[in-house]
Design a protein around this motif. Structure first.
Motif, PDB file in Angstrom:
ATOM      1  N   GLY A  24      49.349  42.581   9.211  1.00  0.00           N
ATOM      2  CA  GLY A  24      48.467  43.184   8.226  1.00  0.00           C
ATOM      3  C   GLY A  24      47.903  44.515   8.678  1.00  0.00           C
ATOM      4  N   SER A  25      47.486  44.599   9.942  1.00  0.00           N
ATOM      5  CA  SER A  25      46.948  45.861  10.447  1.00  0.00           C
ATOM      6  C   SER A  25      48.036  46.890  10.713  1.00  0.00           C
ATOM      7  CB  SER A  25      46.143  45.609  11.718  1.00  0.00           C
ATOM      8  OG  SER A  25      46.930  44.953  12.698  1.00  0.00           O
ATOM      9  N   SER A  26      49.285  46.449  10.803  1.00  0.00           N
ATOM     10  CA  SER A  26      50.383  47.413  10.973  1.00  0.00           C
ATOM     11  C   SER A  26      50.660  48.203   9.703  1.00  0.00           C
ATOM     12  CB  SER A  26      51.669  46.684  11.397  1.00  0.00           C
ATOM     13  OG  SER A  26      51.492  46.008  12.616  1.00  0.00           O
ATOM     14  N   ILE A  27      50.208  47.694   8.563  1.00  0.00           N
ATOM     15  CA  ILE A  27      50.499  48.359   7.294  1.00  0.00           C
ATOM     16  C   ILE A  27      49.913  49.765   7.273  1.00  0.00           C
ATOM     17  CG2 ILE A  27      50.032  48.279   4.813  1.00  0.00           C
ATOM     18  CD1 ILE A  27      50.168  45.242   4.988  1.00  0.00           C
ATOM     19  N   GLY A  28      48.690  49.923   7.811  1.00  0.00           N
ATOM     20  CA  GLY A  28      48.061  51.238   7.802  1.00  0.00           C
ATOM     21  C   GLY A  28      48.854  52.271   8.575  1.00  0.00           C
ATOM     22  N   SER A  29      49.298  51.898   9.767  1.00  0.00           N
ATOM     23  CA  SER A  29      50.070  52.841  10.575  1.00  0.00           C
ATOM     24  C   SER A  29      51.435  53.122   9.970  1.00  0.00           C
ATOM     25  CB  SER A  29      50.240  52.278  11.991  1.00  0.00           C
ATOM     26  OG  SER A  29      50.935  53.187  12.806  1.00  0.00           O
ATOM     27  N   TRP A  30      52.063  52.086   9.394  1.00  0.00           N
ATOM     28  CA  TRP A  30      53.357  52.314   8.743  1.00  0.00           C
ATOM     29  C   TRP A  30      53.210  53.238   7.534  1.00  0.00           C
ATOM     30  CZ3 TRP A  30      54.765  46.441   9.047  1.00  0.00           C
ATOM     31  CH2 TRP A  30      55.282  46.163  10.316  1.00  0.00           C
ATOM     32  N   LEU A  31      52.142  53.061   6.762  1.00  0.00           N
ATOM     33  CA  LEU A  31      51.908  53.945   5.624  1.00  0.00           C
ATOM     34  C   LEU A  31      51.719  55.382   6.082  1.00  0.00           C
ATOM     35  CD1 LEU A  31      51.274  54.485   2.622  1.00  0.00           C
ATOM     36  CD2 LEU A  31      48.890  53.832   3.120  1.00  0.00           C
ATOM     37  N   MET A  32      50.928  55.586   7.120  1.00  0.00           N
ATOM     38  CA  MET A  32      50.695  56.922   7.634  1.00  0.00           C
ATOM     39  C   MET A  32      51.971  57.534   8.198  1.00  0.00           C
ATOM     40  SD  MET A  32      47.680  58.061  10.289  1.00  0.00           S
ATOM     41  CE  MET A  32      48.226  56.873  11.529  1.00  0.00           C
ATOM     42  N   SER A  33      52.768  56.735   8.894  1.00  0.00           N
ATOM     43  CA  SER A  33      54.001  57.261   9.500  1.00  0.00           C
ATOM     44  C   SER A  33      55.029  57.637   8.445  1.00  0.00           C
ATOM     45  CB  SER A  33      54.583  56.212  10.458  1.00  0.00           C
ATOM     46  OG  SER A  33      53.691  55.953  11.519  1.00  0.00           O
ATOM     47  N   TRP A  34      55.244  56.744   7.462  1.00  0.00           N
ATOM     48  CA  TRP A  34      56.231  57.061   6.429  1.00  0.00           C
ATOM     49  C   TRP A  34      55.774  58.239   5.569  1.00  0.00           C
ATOM     50  CZ3 TRP A  34      60.906  55.709   7.078  1.00  0.00           C
ATOM     51  CH2 TRP A  34      61.230  54.493   7.668  1.00  0.00           C
ATOM     52  N   SER A  35      54.484  58.387   5.347  1.00  0.00           N
ATOM     53  CA  SER A  35      53.990  59.556   4.622  1.00  0.00           C
ATOM     54  C   SER A  35      54.238  60.832   5.424  1.00  0.00           C
ATOM     55  CB  SER A  35      52.493  59.403   4.321  1.00  0.00           C
ATOM     56  OG  SER A  35      52.244  58.269   3.523  1.00  0.00           O
ATOM     57  N   SER A  36      54.031  60.767   6.722  1.00  0.00           N
ATOM     58  CA  SER A  36      54.298  61.932   7.566  1.00  0.00           C
ATOM     59  C   SER A  36      55.783  62.272   7.586  1.00  0.00           C
ATOM     60  CB  SER A  36      53.793  61.673   8.985  1.00  0.00           C
ATOM     61  OG  SER A  36      52.394  61.518   9.009  1.00  0.00           O
ATOM     62  N   ILE A  37      56.643  61.249   7.574  1.00  0.00           N
ATOM     63  CA  ILE A  37      58.085  61.508   7.543  1.00  0.00           C
ATOM     64  C   ILE A  37      58.468  62.235   6.260  1.00  0.00           C
ATOM     65  CG2 ILE A  37      60.331  60.367   7.381  1.00  0.00           C
ATOM     66  CD1 ILE A  37      59.204  58.213   9.266  1.00  0.00           C
ATOM     67  N   LEU A  46      58.384  64.251  13.403  1.00  0.00           N
ATOM     68  CA  LEU A  46      59.289  63.295  12.767  1.00  0.00           C
ATOM     69  C   LEU A  46      59.712  62.205  13.737  1.00  0.00           C
ATOM     70  CD1 LEU A  46      61.130  62.450  10.383  1.00  0.00           C
ATOM     71  CD2 LEU A  46      62.857  64.016  11.308  1.00  0.00           C
ATOM     72  N   LEU A  47      60.103  62.593  14.955  1.00  0.00           N
ATOM     73  CA  LEU A  47      60.525  61.602  15.940  1.00  0.00           C
ATOM     74  C   LEU A  47      59.359  60.697  16.343  1.00  0.00           C
ATOM     75  CD1 LEU A  47      62.737  60.514  17.778  1.00  0.00           C
ATOM     76  CD2 LEU A  47      62.145  62.305  19.444  1.00  0.00           C
ATOM     77  N   TYR A  48      58.184  61.247  16.462  1.00  0.00           N
ATOM     78  CA  TYR A  48      56.996  60.456  16.812  1.00  0.00           C
ATOM     79  C   TYR A  48      56.717  59.399  15.751  1.00  0.00           C
ATOM     80  CZ  TYR A  48      52.030  59.428  17.543  1.00  0.00           C
ATOM     81  OH  TYR A  48      50.830  58.799  17.711  1.00  0.00           O
ATOM     82  N   CYS A  49      56.807  59.763  14.490  1.00  0.00           N
ATOM     83  CA  CYS A  49      56.533  58.810  13.405  1.00  0.00           C
ATOM     84  C   CYS A  49      57.578  57.706  13.360  1.00  0.00           C
ATOM     85  CB  CYS A  49      56.475  59.544  12.068  1.00  0.00           C
ATOM     86  SG  CYS A  49      55.091  60.683  11.915  1.00  0.00           S
ATOM     87  N   LEU A  50      58.837  58.050  13.581  1.00  0.00           N
ATOM     88  CA  LEU A  50      59.886  57.027  13.600  1.00  0.00           C
ATOM     89  C   LEU A  50      59.673  56.046  14.760  1.00  0.00           C
ATOM     90  CD1 LEU A  50      63.039  59.203  12.798  1.00  0.00           C
ATOM     91  CD2 LEU A  50      61.921  57.555  11.283  1.00  0.00           C
ATOM     92  N   LEU A  51      59.264  56.573  15.913  1.00  0.00           N
ATOM     93  CA  LEU A  51      59.019  55.695  17.058  1.00  0.00           C
ATOM     94  C   LEU A  51      57.792  54.818  16.844  1.00  0.00           C
ATOM     95  CD1 LEU A  51      59.841  58.056  20.065  1.00  0.00           C
ATOM     96  CD2 LEU A  51      61.099  56.020  19.356  1.00  0.00           C
ATOM     97  N   ILE A  52      56.799  55.321  16.126  1.00  0.00           N
ATOM     98  CA  ILE A  52      55.627  54.499  15.809  1.00  0.00           C
ATOM     99  C   ILE A  52      56.052  53.269  15.004  1.00  0.00           C
ATOM    100  CG2 ILE A  52      53.640  54.417  14.256  1.00  0.00           C
ATOM    101  CD1 ILE A  52      52.755  55.501  16.779  1.00  0.00           C
ATOM    102  N   VAL A  53      56.889  53.483  13.988  1.00  0.00           N
ATOM    103  CA  VAL A  53      57.355  52.370  13.167  1.00  0.00           C
ATOM    104  C   VAL A  53      58.166  51.382  14.008  1.00  0.00           C
ATOM    105  CG1 VAL A  53      58.773  51.738  11.183  1.00  0.00           C
ATOM    106  CG2 VAL A  53      57.333  53.786  11.077  1.00  0.00           C
ATOM    107  N   LEU A  54      59.076  51.904  14.832  1.00  0.00           N
ATOM    108  CA  LEU A  54      59.925  51.041  15.652  1.00  0.00           C
ATOM    109  C   LEU A  54      59.103  50.279  16.689  1.00  0.00           C
ATOM    110  CD1 LEU A  54      62.739  50.076  16.556  1.00  0.00           C
ATOM    111  CD2 LEU A  54      62.862  52.115  18.008  1.00  0.00           C
ATOM    112  N   GLU A  55      58.170  50.973  17.336  1.00  0.00           N
ATOM    113  CA  GLU A  55      57.387  50.335  18.398  1.00  0.00           C
ATOM    114  C   GLU A  55      56.547  49.185  17.868  1.00  0.00           C
ATOM    115  OE1 GLU A  55      53.828  49.426  20.518  1.00  0.00           O
ATOM    116  OE2 GLU A  55      53.798  50.818  18.833  1.00  0.00           O
TER     117      GLU A  55
END
Length: 344
Positions: free
Chosen positions: A136-149, A166-175
């Motif tokens: 549930g708390s991962s949703i916020g970071s995923w939303l921010m990362s995909w918006s940045s992408i 771009l690479l930082y946001c993709l790694l955030i989602v993967l990590e």
């Protein structure tokens, strides 16, 4: 001073309310629940044997984080060139940190997959809540990362940190995906309480154990079935009363020293040592990433790419929703990883 400090304090306020809401949900779910005391397992002490690489790498990551935080805060308010350099430095540091975290989480998952231990499917409200809070708390970071992408791919400007963002946001989602899987795999893994680690080796019979609570107290009586026929028991006698009569048993002095204090030293387990080092390293890394975001190192406000694509009001609304959830995720991950470290 008070007005400027609100920029740093408001995520803690939101994080506190999220935590309280989760605790109230747990209380509500457990109203009227009775505990089965017979199913409680004995807790074993946490062993720190073999901890070296994980704490050292974690301390290096934490020290690097403090340095990046100081440099970023002091340079981001400077000239335009200095500002771009500070943002680029943050993304490069974040990429290195996330790569190491992804490798550590993937290594832990591979160790669990190779172990072939079954999962514990018993109902556990605390464990289910941990899983729900992680995702549930991962949703916020995923939303921010995909918006940045989306913003990076659609931006018209081309700052030097565009593709590192771009690479930082993709790694955030993967990590976060890999870390969630590692934590959940660890929490749902069955424990080997009192069993040998290698399932192919035969377990030691209970009769030979001097620490078993089921075995009778050691009173000098010897099972002669295990005594060689050509050697006699001598010198020592024990008394045992039975129906008013006293029987005396000769006993041979033991040639094998018994362990002192009813403690049997176990050989080190390489898998557990590796998992403990991984857990400690991930704890320090999550604390580092929490520190950056909590104390004002937020390039999402400063890089300008998202403002250019979505507009100031929309992007600010996204960050006000995502940043507190990201802070809560990091702190909850620290608590969950500490539980993993304790259980391994």
């Amino acid at each position: 001073m008070f007005s400027s400090s609100l920029y740093y304090l408001y995520p803690f306020n939101i994080e506190y309310h999220i935590f309280v809401s989760a605790m109230l949900f747990v209380m509500w779910k457990n109203i009227g629940r009775t505990l089965d005391l017979s199913s409680n397992q004995k807790r074993h002490p946490t062993k720190t044997q073999g901890l070296a690489i994980g704490p050292i790498l974690g301390l290096i990551a934490l020290a690097s984080t403090i340095g990046v935080l100081v440099v970023y805060i002091t340079h981001v308010e400077g000239s335009f060139q200095t500002r771009q350099s500070a943002i680029s430095m943050f993304y490069c540091y974040g990429i290195v940190m996330l790569v190491f975290m992804c490798c550590a989480n993937a290594s832990g998952l591979l160790i669990y997959r190779a172990d072939h231990m079954p999962l514990d499917t018993t109902k556990n409200p605390s464990r289910q809540l941990d899983t729900a809070l992680l995702f549930g708390s991962s949703i916020g970071s995923w939303l921010m990362s995909w918006s940045s992408i989306v913003a990076v791919l659609g931006a018209k400007s081309n700052p030097p940190y565009r593709w590192t963002n771009l690479l930082y946001c993709l790694l955030i989602v993967l990590e976060k995906c890999v870390q969630n899987l590692f934590i959940i795999e660890s929490l749902y893994r069955q424990r080997e309480d009192g069993e040998r680690e290698d399932p192919e080796l035969p377990a030691t019979p209970e009769i030979f154990s001097v620490t078993s609570s089921l075995a009778p107290p050691y009173n000098g009586i010897i099972n002669r079935a295990y005594e060689p026929p050509d050697r006699a028991c001598v010198t020592m006698e024990n008394e045992q009363e039975d129906n008013g009569q006293v029987y005396r048993y000769p006993r041979k002095p033991s040639e094998v020293p018994l362990p002192v204090g009813n403690k049997v030293e176990e050989p080190p387990n390489i898998k557990r040592q590796i998992l403990k080092n991984i857990a400690v390293f991930l704890i320090m890394c999550n604390i580092s990433l929490w520190t950056l975001s909590a104390f004002g190192c937020r390039p999402q406000y400063d890089n300008g790419l998202e403002h250019e694509t979505f507009g100031f009001s929309i992007w600010t609304t996204v960050l006000n929703f995502a940043v507190p959830l990201n802070l809560f995720y990091r702190m909850h991950s620290v608590a969950s990883l500490f539980e993993v470290f304790r259980l391994v």
